[in-house]
Motif scaffolding. Structure first.
Motif, PDB file in Angstrom:
ATOM      1  N   VAL A   8      83.383 -15.002  28.920  1.00  0.00           N
ATOM      2  CA  VAL A   8      83.009 -14.968  27.506  1.00  0.00           C
ATOM      3  C   VAL A   8      84.171 -14.313  26.740  1.00  0.00           C
ATOM      4  O   VAL A   8      84.675 -13.268  27.156  1.00  0.00           O
ATOM      5  CB  VAL A   8      81.708 -14.167  27.278  1.00  0.00           C
ATOM      6  N   GLU A   9      84.561 -14.915  25.651  1.00  0.00           N
ATOM      7  CA  GLU A   9      85.710 -14.402  24.910  1.00  0.00           C
ATOM      8  C   GLU A   9      85.430 -13.024  24.305  1.00  0.00           C
ATOM      9  O   GLU A   9      84.410 -12.807  23.661  1.00  0.00           O
ATOM     10  CB  GLU A   9      86.141 -15.389  23.816  1.00  0.00           C
ATOM     11  N   ASP A  10      86.357 -12.082  24.552  1.00  0.00           N
ATOM     12  CA  ASP A  10      86.271 -10.739  23.980  1.00  0.00           C
ATOM     13  C   ASP A  10      87.162 -10.589  22.754  1.00  0.00           C
ATOM     14  O   ASP A  10      86.888  -9.783  21.871  1.00  0.00           O
ATOM     15  CB  ASP A  10      86.681  -9.687  25.020  1.00  0.00           C
ATOM     16  N   GLN A  11      88.257 -11.356  22.726  1.00  0.00           N
ATOM     17  CA  GLN A  11      89.181 -11.369  21.599  1.00  0.00           C
ATOM     18  C   GLN A  11      89.545 -12.817  21.312  1.00  0.00           C
ATOM     19  O   GLN A  11      89.600 -13.658  22.221  1.00  0.00           O
ATOM     20  CB  GLN A  11      90.455 -10.575  21.917  1.00  0.00           C
ATOM     21  N   VAL A  12      89.787 -13.118  20.052  1.00  0.00           N
ATOM     22  CA  VAL A  12      90.244 -14.452  19.675  1.00  0.00           C
ATOM     23  C   VAL A  12      91.404 -14.327  18.695  1.00  0.00           C
ATOM     24  O   VAL A  12      91.507 -13.357  17.940  1.00  0.00           O
ATOM     25  CB  VAL A  12      89.123 -15.302  19.029  1.00  0.00           C
ATOM     26  N   LEU A  13      92.276 -15.318  18.742  1.00  0.00           N
ATOM     27  CA  LEU A  13      93.330 -15.477  17.752  1.00  0.00           C
ATOM     28  C   LEU A  13      93.184 -16.879  17.192  1.00  0.00           C
ATOM     29  O   LEU A  13      93.194 -17.853  17.946  1.00  0.00           O
ATOM     30  CB  LEU A  13      94.717 -15.291  18.369  1.00  0.00           C
ATOM     31  N   GLN A  14      93.000 -16.993  15.883  1.00  0.00           N
ATOM     32  CA  GLN A  14      92.720 -18.277  15.264  1.00  0.00           C
ATOM     33  C   GLN A  14      93.914 -18.759  14.453  1.00  0.00           C
ATOM     34  O   GLN A  14      94.640 -17.959  13.861  1.00  0.00           O
ATOM     35  CB  GLN A  14      91.495 -18.155  14.363  1.00  0.00           C
ATOM     36  N   ALA A  15      94.108 -20.078  14.435  1.00  0.00           N
ATOM     37  CA  ALA A  15      95.196 -20.680  13.669  1.00  0.00           C
ATOM     38  C   ALA A  15      94.648 -21.872  12.909  1.00  0.00           C
ATOM     39  O   ALA A  15      93.949 -22.718  13.476  1.00  0.00           O
ATOM     40  CB  ALA A  15      96.323 -21.118  14.603  1.00  0.00           C
ATOM     41  N   ILE A  16      94.975 -21.947  11.617  1.00  0.00           N
ATOM     42  CA  ILE A  16      94.517 -23.071  10.797  1.00  0.00           C
ATOM     43  C   ILE A  16      95.595 -23.416   9.777  1.00  0.00           C
ATOM     44  O   ILE A  16      96.184 -22.529   9.154  1.00  0.00           O
ATOM     45  CB  ILE A  16      93.170 -22.742  10.103  1.00  0.00           C
ATOM     46  N   PRO A  17      95.935 -24.718   9.623  1.00  0.00           N
ATOM     47  CA  PRO A  17      97.009 -25.102   8.707  1.00  0.00           C
ATOM     48  C   PRO A  17      96.499 -25.340   7.288  1.00  0.00           C
ATOM     49  O   PRO A  17      95.385 -25.813   7.078  1.00  0.00           O
ATOM     50  CB  PRO A  17      97.512 -26.415   9.317  1.00  0.00           C
ATOM     51  N   ARG A  18      97.364 -24.994   6.330  1.00  0.00           N
ATOM     52  CA  ARG A  18      97.079 -25.264   4.926  1.00  0.00           C
ATOM     53  C   ARG A  18      98.406 -25.501   4.193  1.00  0.00           C
ATOM     54  O   ARG A  18      99.270 -24.631   4.161  1.00  0.00           O
ATOM     55  CB  ARG A  18      96.355 -24.087   4.250  1.00  0.00           C
ATOM     56  N   ASN A  19      98.577 -26.711   3.638  1.00  0.00           N
ATOM     57  CA  ASN A  19      99.709 -27.009   2.754  1.00  0.00           C
ATOM     58  C   ASN A  19     101.063 -26.616   3.350  1.00  0.00           C
ATOM     59  O   ASN A  19     101.886 -25.964   2.725  1.00  0.00           O
ATOM     60  CB  ASN A  19      99.524 -26.307   1.409  1.00  0.00           C
ATOM     61  N   GLY A  20     101.286 -27.033   4.609  1.00  0.00           N
ATOM     62  CA  GLY A  20     102.580 -26.804   5.228  1.00  0.00           C
ATOM     63  C   GLY A  20     102.774 -25.436   5.844  1.00  0.00           C
ATOM     64  O   GLY A  20     103.878 -25.110   6.304  1.00  0.00           O
ATOM     65  N   THR A  21     101.725 -24.636   5.874  1.00  0.00           N
ATOM     66  CA  THR A  21     101.790 -23.300   6.464  1.00  0.00           C
ATOM     67  C   THR A  21     100.682 -23.158   7.497  1.00  0.00           C
ATOM     68  O   THR A  21      99.564 -23.620   7.277  1.00  0.00           O
ATOM     69  CB  THR A  21     101.640 -22.217   5.382  1.00  0.00           C
ATOM     70  N   MET A  22     100.997 -22.529   8.641  1.00  0.00           N
ATOM     71  CA  MET A  22      99.983 -22.222   9.639  1.00  0.00           C
ATOM     72  C   MET A  22      99.587 -20.765   9.470  1.00  0.00           C
ATOM     73  O   MET A  22     100.429 -19.862   9.505  1.00  0.00           O
ATOM     74  CB  MET A  22     100.522 -22.434  11.055  1.00  0.00           C
ATOM     75  N   TYR A  23      98.295 -20.541   9.246  1.00  0.00           N
ATOM     76  CA  TYR A  23      97.764 -19.190   9.065  1.00  0.00           C
ATOM     77  C   TYR A  23      97.098 -18.730  10.357  1.00  0.00           C
ATOM     78  O   TYR A  23      96.404 -19.506  11.016  1.00  0.00           O
ATOM     79  CB  TYR A  23      96.760 -19.165   7.914  1.00  0.00           C
TER      80      TYR A  23
END
Length: 216
Positions: free
Chosen positions: A89-104
């Protein structure tokens, strides 16, 4: 908070100091030909041995001509999941999502919920990097001790598919040395993050997997 549902995931068990991979090129029916298709995930020690690097590659078998027009899906949240205590079960997560040419990027942080649903962790550490266009030098960014990259790269996975098929069919008994790289000249879209090991406990074994989550 935005709710998303997992469409596809790959699982890999890895030691923090050892590089391991998992591969899956366009053969999962649920995501075949879609922007959510995860081809490989990697984990390996950074050049700075106090750091660990995580990589997720998407949209495999892109030709050079197709790569220029390929892009990350803005309706997809990519989530790096880390199980630190061996309970799957995940204890930590790192999320990535793109918007207008930038990855957040958001995290690493404890997930608001575990399992099949994820929410954008808006209260987590936020980082970003410009998505590198095809054919240009890598654009990277640093924040909170982490380094980030997103963009097209040459597919690093080596597979002699013709010889593999010959072995499966009983026409050969072993791989050639050197073999023929089936994926030579093809590209993927990569998301890369390098972080201090201390963010994930510092040492020991972790379970690491990546999911592509589509907005509902």
């Amino acid at each position: 908070m935005k709710n998303l549902k997992i469409k596809y995931g790959l699982f890999c068990l890895g030691l923090l100091a050892i590089g391991l991979i998992a591969a899956d090129h366009i053969d999962a029916p649920a995501v075949q030909g879609q922007t959510t298709d995860i081809t490989d995930i990697y984990a390996f020690q950074g050049e700075n041995t106090d750091n660990i690097v995580f990589v997720a590659n998407l949209q495999g078998l892109l030709s050079p001509g197709a790569t220029a027009g390929a892009s990350f899906d803005e309706n997809t949240l990519l989530e790096f999941n880390f199980d630190l205590d061996g309970d799957a079960v995940e204890d930590q997560v790192l999320q990535a999502i793109p918007r207008n040419g930038t990855m957040y990027f958001f995290g690493p942080t404890a997930p608001a919920s575990t399992g099949l649903n994820s929410s954008v962790a808006v209260d987590a550490t936020e980082s970003s990097v410009m998505i590198t266009p095809y054919g240009e030098s890598a654009i990277t960014a640093t924040n909170a001790g982490m380094q980030f990259f997103a963009g097209p790269r040459d597919d690093p996975f080596f597979m002699d598919f013709a010889q593999y098929t010959a072995i499966i069919n009983g026409d050969a008994t072993e791989f050639n040395n050197p073999g023929s790289d089936t994926f030579a000249g093809s590209n993927v879209l990569s998301v890369v993050v390098e972080m201090p090991k201390s963010m994930l406990g510092g040492s020991g074994t972790i379970n690491f997997w990546v999911t592509a989550n589509s907005k509902q």
